[in-house]
Design an enzyme around this catalytic site. Structure first.
Site, PDB file in Angstrom:
ATOM      1  CB  CYS A 270     -26.560  30.180  41.270  1.00 22.59           C
ATOM      2  SG  CYS A 270     -27.751  31.567  41.282  1.00 22.59           S
TER       3      CYS A 270
ATOM      4  CG  HIS B   5     -26.136  32.239  37.279  1.00 22.36           C
ATOM      5  ND1 HIS B   5     -26.314  31.136  38.092  1.00 22.36           N
ATOM      6  CD2 HIS B   5     -24.908  32.078  36.704  1.00 22.36           C
ATOM      7  CE1 HIS B   5     -25.261  30.341  37.995  1.00 22.36           C
ATOM      8  NE2 HIS B   5     -24.393  30.898  37.175  1.00 22.36           N
TER       9      HIS B   5
ATOM     10  CG  ASP C 158     -21.473  28.950  37.537  1.00 19.66           C
ATOM     11  OD1 ASP C 158     -21.981  28.619  38.630  1.00 19.66           O
ATOM     12  OD2 ASP C 158     -22.115  29.502  36.624  1.00 19.66           O
TER      13      ASP C 158
END
Length: 280
Positions: A67, A106, A121
């Site tokens: 991420c 995250h 995302d």
């Protein structure tokens, strides 16, 4: 950020005006082309999350990332296209028992889309998360048949999160951490606090070095497919296409490297794959 090279990497071209449809198209192309992976950790390469390092790895070397890398690249691309965005930090709840409060490991993006706040995302490895307007109860459906929704659940700074992202859909179109039912399941919680680069660096360092965690004990990869989802957990491959899942073991480093290239959009040589702990 070289947008031409980035667009070539994700298989798109042309102008992308600021619209929900174009943001959704762009993020889907990114997630289908650049695999999620943590292989730099077991290979001992370290994980750098500055813009230049991420672009060199994910675009020029055609590797993947997790991420902090994926959303750095995606955020840089959006900024180069004139879309103001900033990072947020989240606590991943997927696969955890109720009441557990994990660290903020995250990152996702808050995007200004024509004066409206959206989340985007490109770096959640558990399943595909579509862009959503930052509104209580906002919902969207993805090609895998899953529904996703945002709920306003608390105040900024609360351990339980200000916003919670949930998913309801086929568990096969995930990386295996989803419960074996299609009902609503929490994915992660976040708030809108400002996040500094050093906050990201600290979270990335914890994620990439903490002993005994998912990212430091497993070799992980995932990618969104046009008709489903693919994931690797060590040598176990799970392919979900049109709701039908296939699970098999990867036998050799050459097979593993070929699979990464053909299915996950990740370039890794067989010699590098042989250095992974799963083949020692």
């Amino acid at each position: 950020m070289n947008l031409d090279r980035y667009f070539a990497r994700i298989g798109l071209s042309g102008a992308f005006p600021a619209s929900p449809l174009k943001l959704t198209e762009l993020q889907a192309a990114h997630r289908r082309s650049i695999g999620f992976e943590n292989l730099a950790i077991p290979l001992g390469e370290g994980v750098r999350i500055d813009s230049a390092s991420v672009f060199e790895k994910l675009v020029l070397r055609a590797r993947g990332g997790y991420c902090f890398e994926q959303n750095r690249l995606f955020g840089d691309a959006l900024a180069a296209m004139g879309l103001v965005n900033r990072p947020l930090l989240a606590r991943v709840l997927l696969g955890l028992e109720p009441g557990v409060v994990p660290p903020r490991t995250h990152t996702l993006l808050l995007v200004n889309l024509g004066g409206e706040a959206w989340i985007a995302d490109a770096g959640f490895g558990g399943s595909y998360v579509p862009p959503l307007p930052l509104e209580d109860g906002a919902q969207a459906q993805t090609d895998d048949g899953a529904w996703h929704r945002l709920l306003r659940t608390g105040e900024r700074g609360a351990l339980g999160g200000e916003w919670r992202l949930e998913r309801a859909g086929p568990p096969g179109a995930t990386d295996g951490r989803a419960a074996p039912h299609g009902d609503w399941q929490p994915q992660y919680v976040f708030d809108l606090s400002d996040v500094a680069q050093d906050d990201l660096e600290m979270s990335n360092h914890w994620t990439s070095t903490r002993p005994g965690t998912r990212f430091t004990t497993l070799c992980i990869a995932s990618v969104v497919l046009a008709d489903g989802f693919a994931s690797l957990s060590d040598r176990q491959l799970t392919l979900s296409r049109n709701g039908v899942s296939e699970v098999r073991q990867v036998e050799t480093p050459a097979e593993y490297a070929g699979l990464l290239g053909d299915t996950f959009g990740i370039t890794l040589g067989a010699e590098e794959a042989a250095r992974l702990p799963i083949f020692r």
